[in-house]
Design a protein around this motif. Structure first.
Motif, PDB file in Angstrom:
ATOM      1  N   ASP A  49      -5.812  -6.354   2.760  1.00  0.00           N
ATOM      2  CA  ASP A  49      -4.445  -5.851   2.989  1.00  0.00           C
ATOM      3  C   ASP A  49      -4.131  -5.598   4.460  1.00  0.00           C
ATOM      4  OD1 ASP A  49      -5.962  -3.577   3.429  1.00  0.00           O
ATOM      5  OD2 ASP A  49      -4.937  -2.346   1.938  1.00  0.00           O
ATOM      6  N   THR A  50      -4.784  -6.363   5.332  1.00  0.00           N
ATOM      7  CA  THR A  50      -4.533  -6.228   6.769  1.00  0.00           C
ATOM      8  C   THR A  50      -3.564  -7.317   7.234  1.00  0.00           C
ATOM      9  OG1 THR A  50      -6.377  -7.660   7.397  1.00  0.00           O
ATOM     10  CG2 THR A  50      -6.847  -5.290   7.163  1.00  0.00           C
ATOM     11  N   GLU A  79       4.473  -0.035   4.053  1.00  0.00           N
ATOM     12  CA  GLU A  79       4.101   0.888   5.123  1.00  0.00           C
ATOM     13  C   GLU A  79       2.768   0.452   5.714  1.00  0.00           C
ATOM     14  OE1 GLU A  79       3.829   4.760   3.344  1.00  0.00           O
ATOM     15  OE2 GLU A  79       2.480   4.070   1.769  1.00  0.00           O
ATOM     16  N   LYS A  80       2.578   0.805   6.976  1.00  0.00           N
ATOM     17  CA  LYS A  80       1.314   0.550   7.655  1.00  0.00           C
ATOM     18  C   LYS A  80       0.528   1.859   7.646  1.00  0.00           C
ATOM     19  CE  LYS A  80       3.251  -2.886  10.786  1.00  0.00           C
ATOM     20  NZ  LYS A  80       3.631  -3.184  12.165  1.00  0.00           N
ATOM     21  N   ILE A  81      -0.714   1.769   7.217  1.00  0.00           N
ATOM     22  CA  ILE A  81      -1.576   2.945   7.144  1.00  0.00           C
ATOM     23  C   ILE A  81      -2.796   2.693   8.013  1.00  0.00           C
ATOM     24  CG2 ILE A  81      -2.975   4.375   5.610  1.00  0.00           C
ATOM     25  CD1 ILE A  81      -0.982   3.509   3.374  1.00  0.00           C
ATOM     26  N   THR A  82      -3.057   3.592   8.945  1.00  0.00           N
ATOM     27  CA  THR A  82      -4.209   3.461   9.830  1.00  0.00           C
ATOM     28  C   THR A  82      -5.497   3.621   9.029  1.00  0.00           C
ATOM     29  OG1 THR A  82      -2.916   4.368  11.650  1.00  0.00           O
ATOM     30  CG2 THR A  82      -5.305   4.368  11.932  1.00  0.00           C
ATOM     31  N   LYS A  87      -9.643   3.244  13.659  1.00  0.00           N
ATOM     32  CA  LYS A  87      -8.258   3.582  14.036  1.00  0.00           C
ATOM     33  C   LYS A  87      -7.494   2.399  14.625  1.00  0.00           C
ATOM     34  CE  LYS A  87      -8.849   7.907  12.923  1.00  0.00           C
ATOM     35  NZ  LYS A  87      -8.738   8.202  11.555  1.00  0.00           N
ATOM     36  N   ARG A  88      -8.194   1.341  15.035  1.00  0.00           N
ATOM     37  CA  ARG A  88      -7.519   0.161  15.593  1.00  0.00           C
ATOM     38  C   ARG A  88      -6.931  -0.715  14.499  1.00  0.00           C
ATOM     39  NH1 ARG A  88     -12.484  -2.470  18.200  1.00  0.00           N
ATOM     40  NH2 ARG A  88     -13.249  -1.639  16.250  1.00  0.00           N
ATOM     41  N   LYS A  89      -7.350  -0.505  13.281  1.00  0.00           N
ATOM     42  CA  LYS A  89      -6.982  -1.359  12.156  1.00  0.00           C
ATOM     43  C   LYS A  89      -5.969  -0.652  11.254  1.00  0.00           C
ATOM     44  CE  LYS A  89      -9.750  -3.206   8.421  1.00  0.00           C
ATOM     45  NZ  LYS A  89     -11.120  -3.498   8.036  1.00  0.00           N
ATOM     46  N   LEU A  94       2.401  -1.599  -0.188  1.00  0.00           N
ATOM     47  CA  LEU A  94       3.746  -1.555  -0.745  1.00  0.00           C
ATOM     48  C   LEU A  94       4.112  -0.111  -1.064  1.00  0.00           C
ATOM     49  CD1 LEU A  94       3.706  -4.565  -3.253  1.00  0.00           C
ATOM     50  CD2 LEU A  94       4.705  -4.497  -0.958  1.00  0.00           C
ATOM     51  N   THR A  95       5.344   0.244  -0.800  1.00  0.00           N
ATOM     52  CA  THR A  95       5.869   1.548  -1.205  1.00  0.00           C
ATOM     53  C   THR A  95       6.281   1.446  -2.669  1.00  0.00           C
ATOM     54  OG1 THR A  95       8.114   0.951  -0.596  1.00  0.00           O
ATOM     55  CG2 THR A  95       6.758   2.000   1.129  1.00  0.00           C
ATOM     56  N   ASP A  96       6.735   2.522  -3.253  1.00  0.00           N
ATOM     57  CA  ASP A  96       7.220   2.480  -4.634  1.00  0.00           C
ATOM     58  C   ASP A  96       8.355   1.473  -4.777  1.00  0.00           C
ATOM     59  OD1 ASP A  96       5.361   4.354  -5.409  1.00  0.00           O
ATOM     60  OD2 ASP A  96       6.762   6.044  -5.350  1.00  0.00           O
TER      61      ASP A  96
END
Length: 185
Positions: A49-50, A79-82, A87-89, A94-96
């Motif tokens: 999922d990157t 959304e992007k989640i660290t 932390k670089r990745k 998907l949101t709801d």
């Protein structure tokens, strides 16, 4: 079957499948690439999922995918989640709202599949899987397959274990596509 007929069938099927997504895309102000991203993120696992795996799966440039990801993020669909360990990745989720669009896509695919008798479903699935594997092999593409068909998969107490990463896999993850998949055959 001759090669030209196969080419014609595959081209027609690809076009029809793209057109089937169009009403859903239009209803949400999206383009085909956005629907492909939603479909992928709704089916991929935590290893896949990157942003880079998404680019590789789609076969698109970073610039093209970046603009599309930004648009989906602006629309509140992903959304992007660290990554907590690196932390670089970032992981793309998907949101709801994005999940609801993925469910619309799934309903469409399910209705197409349900229209066929079980024996035809099995026959078509096996034939298309063989064709896809051959295509990937000839073009040296990653397979993006699921865990049970991967050489790194071992059955475990709660679902399985990925011997590549050494991490346990939950039963809910086993049918998600993975960028690290290697055919077990």
């Amino acid at each position: 079957m001759n090669e030209k007929r196969l080419e014609n069938f595959l081209e027609a099927l690809a076009l029809k499948l793209k057109m089937a997504d169009k009403p859903i895309a239009n209803a949400h102000g999206l383009q085909h690439i956005h629907m492909q991203i939603i479909s992928y993120l709704g089916r991929c696992n935590r290893y896949s999922d990157t942003f880079l795996m998404l680019c590789e799966y789609l076969g698109q440039t970073r610039g093209t995918v970046s603009k599309s990801v930004d648009k989906l993020q602006d629309k509140g669909l992903l959304e992007k989640i660290t990554d907590p360990d690196d932390k670089r990745k970032s992981h793309l989720r998907l949101t709801d709202k994005g999940i609801s669009i993925k469910k619309e896509q799934q309903t469409l695919w399910s209705s197409l599949n349900a229209a066929l008798p079980a024996d035809q479903q099995l026959e078509i699935n096996e034939s298309l899987q063989t064709l896809l594997k051959q295509f990937q092999k000839l073009n040296e593409n990653k397979s993006f397959g699921t865990c049970p068909s991967c050489r790194y998969f071992k059955t475990g107490p709660k679902g399985g274990i990925c011997t590549l990463t050494g991490e346990p896999l939950l039963s809910t993850e086993l049918e998600l596509i993975c960028a690290h998949h290697k055919d077990g055959n």
